[in-house]
Design a protein around this motif. Structure first.
Motif, PDB file in Angstrom:
ATOM      1  N   ILE A  33       0.858  -1.184   0.000  1.00  0.00           N
ATOM      2  CA  ILE A  33       0.000   0.000   0.000  1.00  0.00           C
ATOM      3  C   ILE A  33       0.897   1.237   0.000  1.00  0.00           C
ATOM      4  O   ILE A  33       1.820   1.332   0.819  1.00  0.00           O
ATOM      5  CB  ILE A  33      -0.897   0.032   1.257  1.00  0.00           C
ATOM      6  CG1 ILE A  33      -1.817  -1.199   1.316  1.00  0.00           C
ATOM      7  CG2 ILE A  33      -1.676   1.330   1.316  1.00  0.00           C
ATOM      8  CD1 ILE A  33      -3.041  -1.122   0.456  1.00  0.00           C
ATOM      9  N   GLN A  71      -1.245  -0.690  -4.402  1.00  0.00           N
ATOM     10  CA  GLN A  71      -2.542  -0.045  -4.229  1.00  0.00           C
ATOM     11  C   GLN A  71      -2.346   1.282  -3.527  1.00  0.00           C
ATOM     12  O   GLN A  71      -1.688   1.367  -2.489  1.00  0.00           O
ATOM     13  CB  GLN A  71      -3.474  -0.939  -3.400  1.00  0.00           C
ATOM     14  CG  GLN A  71      -4.803  -0.303  -3.024  1.00  0.00           C
ATOM     15  CD  GLN A  71      -5.702  -0.055  -4.227  1.00  0.00           C
ATOM     16  OE1 GLN A  71      -5.853  -0.925  -5.071  1.00  0.00           O
ATOM     17  NE2 GLN A  71      -6.300   1.123  -4.287  1.00  0.00           N
ATOM     18  N   GLU A  72      -2.900   2.331  -4.094  1.00  0.00           N
ATOM     19  CA  GLU A  72      -2.836   3.649  -3.455  1.00  0.00           C
ATOM     20  C   GLU A  72      -3.766   3.712  -2.248  1.00  0.00           C
ATOM     21  O   GLU A  72      -4.787   3.029  -2.187  1.00  0.00           O
ATOM     22  CB  GLU A  72      -3.260   4.741  -4.440  1.00  0.00           C
ATOM     23  CG  GLU A  72      -2.217   5.126  -5.446  1.00  0.00           C
ATOM     24  CD  GLU A  72      -2.594   6.389  -6.224  1.00  0.00           C
ATOM     25  OE1 GLU A  72      -3.687   6.949  -5.962  1.00  0.00           O
ATOM     26  OE2 GLU A  72      -1.808   6.802  -7.090  1.00  0.00           O
ATOM     27  N   THR A  73      -3.395   4.562  -1.300  1.00  0.00           N
ATOM     28  CA  THR A  73      -4.285   4.871  -0.184  1.00  0.00           C
ATOM     29  C   THR A  73      -4.199   6.354   0.126  1.00  0.00           C
ATOM     30  O   THR A  73      -3.149   6.979  -0.069  1.00  0.00           O
ATOM     31  CB  THR A  73      -3.921   4.062   1.078  1.00  0.00           C
ATOM     32  OG1 THR A  73      -4.904   4.311   2.094  1.00  0.00           O
ATOM     33  CG2 THR A  73      -2.547   4.434   1.621  1.00  0.00           C
ATOM     34  N   ASN A  89     -14.731   3.846   2.043  1.00  0.00           N
ATOM     35  CA  ASN A  89     -13.686   4.870   2.011  1.00  0.00           C
ATOM     36  C   ASN A  89     -12.689   4.793   3.166  1.00  0.00           C
ATOM     37  O   ASN A  89     -11.803   5.650   3.277  1.00  0.00           O
ATOM     38  CB  ASN A  89     -14.289   6.284   1.960  1.00  0.00           C
ATOM     39  CG  ASN A  89     -15.064   6.531   0.679  1.00  0.00           C
ATOM     40  OD1 ASN A  89     -14.689   6.046  -0.391  1.00  0.00           O
ATOM     41  ND2 ASN A  89     -16.165   7.268   0.779  1.00  0.00           N
ATOM     42  N   GLU A  91      -9.374   3.373   4.951  1.00  0.00           N
ATOM     43  CA  GLU A  91      -8.126   2.898   4.366  1.00  0.00           C
ATOM     44  C   GLU A  91      -8.007   1.373   4.388  1.00  0.00           C
ATOM     45  O   GLU A  91      -7.259   0.798   3.580  1.00  0.00           O
ATOM     46  CB  GLU A  91      -6.932   3.526   5.084  1.00  0.00           C
ATOM     47  CG  GLU A  91      -6.831   3.206   6.559  1.00  0.00           C
ATOM     48  CD  GLU A  91      -5.639   3.903   7.222  1.00  0.00           C
ATOM     49  OE1 GLU A  91      -4.789   4.441   6.492  1.00  0.00           O
ATOM     50  OE2 GLU A  91      -5.566   3.888   8.464  1.00  0.00           O
ATOM     51  N   ASP A  94      -8.701  -0.305   1.110  1.00  0.00           N
ATOM     52  CA  ASP A  94      -7.622  -0.332   0.118  1.00  0.00           C
ATOM     53  C   ASP A  94      -6.897  -1.673   0.169  1.00  0.00           C
ATOM     54  O   ASP A  94      -6.473  -2.208  -0.860  1.00  0.00           O
ATOM     55  CB  ASP A  94      -6.638   0.809   0.367  1.00  0.00           C
ATOM     56  CG  ASP A  94      -7.287   2.174   0.192  1.00  0.00           C
ATOM     57  OD1 ASP A  94      -8.109   2.314  -0.727  1.00  0.00           O
ATOM     58  OD2 ASP A  94      -6.975   3.088   0.977  1.00  0.00           O
ATOM     59  N   LYS A  97      -9.058  -4.238  -1.632  1.00  0.00           N
ATOM     60  CA  LYS A  97      -8.886  -4.120  -3.089  1.00  0.00           C
ATOM     61  C   LYS A  97      -7.570  -4.769  -3.529  1.00  0.00           C
ATOM     62  O   LYS A  97      -7.515  -5.490  -4.529  1.00  0.00           O
ATOM     63  CB  LYS A  97      -8.898  -2.656  -3.509  1.00  0.00           C
ATOM     64  CG  LYS A  97     -10.226  -1.936  -3.320  1.00  0.00           C
ATOM     65  CD  LYS A  97     -10.070  -0.448  -3.630  1.00  0.00           C
ATOM     66  CE  LYS A  97     -11.313   0.347  -3.266  1.00  0.00           C
ATOM     67  NZ  LYS A  97     -11.093   1.812  -3.449  1.00  0.00           N
TER      68      LYS A  97
END
Length: 249
Positions: A33, A71-73, A89, A91, A94, A97
């Motif tokens: 992440i 994966q962005e957070t 929404n 974190e 994330d 995902k």
């Protein structure tokens, strides 16, 4: 079993991978992440993720000859209670995902390597995601005595350097020093101030340059010292990795 390893870049996620291999598991992919690419800072102050050193994590995949999934957070904790339920929404989603993507690409993955030691906040959230995806959380460092664990890491050649400091008694002079170099000082700070010697209170974070399972080692070529908070007693500083490479061991 086949395992995906959650990697922050730090000593704990790396050493837990070592323990996974020792226990007969096969690491087939890494997952990480990271802050948004549009972000100008490395430190998001996330409750869940270490983001300092994120720019160097792809080199760990290179050292292990493994694919890495990213994966962005935004580092936003919507639900901040100890227990966690699926929250839009937050974190933690994330991570859901990210591991969903790993499962899509590696359907035989059954386990997740996690370097959690002390934080129930973090472990509860990883466990929630694992339960939803039918994965087994492998946390071999969980609730270990931190002094014993630090000694074990040093003895097992986990070459991790401090890339963030955030505790009384630690400062810019400690950035870039290895666990072996810092062990004695950390033990003294534990006696004097109650500093967690593995950094589980957020006192410091690390980046792993070499380990027994690396096929290559990482060299930091260029780093900048960033002052995140200039508190007079416990300033928060970190190293921003600008340039690094791998080379044969």
């Amino acid at each position: 079993m086949q395992v995906v390893a959650l990697v922050s870049g730090g000593k704990d996620s790396t050493y837990n991978m070592v323990k996974c291999v020792e226990n007969g598991h096969e690491i087939v992919a890494l997952a990480h992440i990271h802050p948004p690419k549009t972000s100008e800072k490395d430190e998001l102050d996330s409750f869940m993720y270490q983001t300092v050193g994120s720019s160097g994590v792809s080199l760990i995949a290179e050292c292990l000859s493994l694919p890495i999934y990213l994966q962005e957070t935004q580092g936003t904790a919507i639900t901040q209670t100890l227990d966690y339920q699926q929250t839009e929404n937050d974190e933690t989603e994330d991570l859901f995902k990210l591991l969903s993507t790993v499962k899509d690409n590696h359907p035989d993955v059954k386990g997740v390597s996690v370097g959690a030691i002390f934080s129930r906040y973090q472990s509860n959230r990883v466990q929630n995601v694992c339960d939803r995806l039918g994965l087994t959380m492998l946390a071999y460092l969980w609730q270990r005595d931190q002094k014993e664990l630090l000694r074990e890491m040093v003895e097992n050649n986990i070459d991790a350097v401090l890339i963030k400091v955030a505790a009384m008694g630690l400062g810019e002079q400690d950035l870039g020093k290895s666990l072996a170099q810092m062990e004695e000082k950390l033990l003294k700070l534990d006696e004097k101030y109650g500093v967690h010697v593995c950094g589980e209170g957020g006192e410091f974070e690390t980046f792993t340059l070499d380990s027994p399972i690396y096929k290559r080692k990482i060299v930091l070529d260029e780093v900048d010292v960033v002052v995140h908070s200039d508190d007079a007693f416990s300033p928060v500083l970190y190293l921003s990795i600008k340039k690094a490479h791998t080379e044969p061991k």
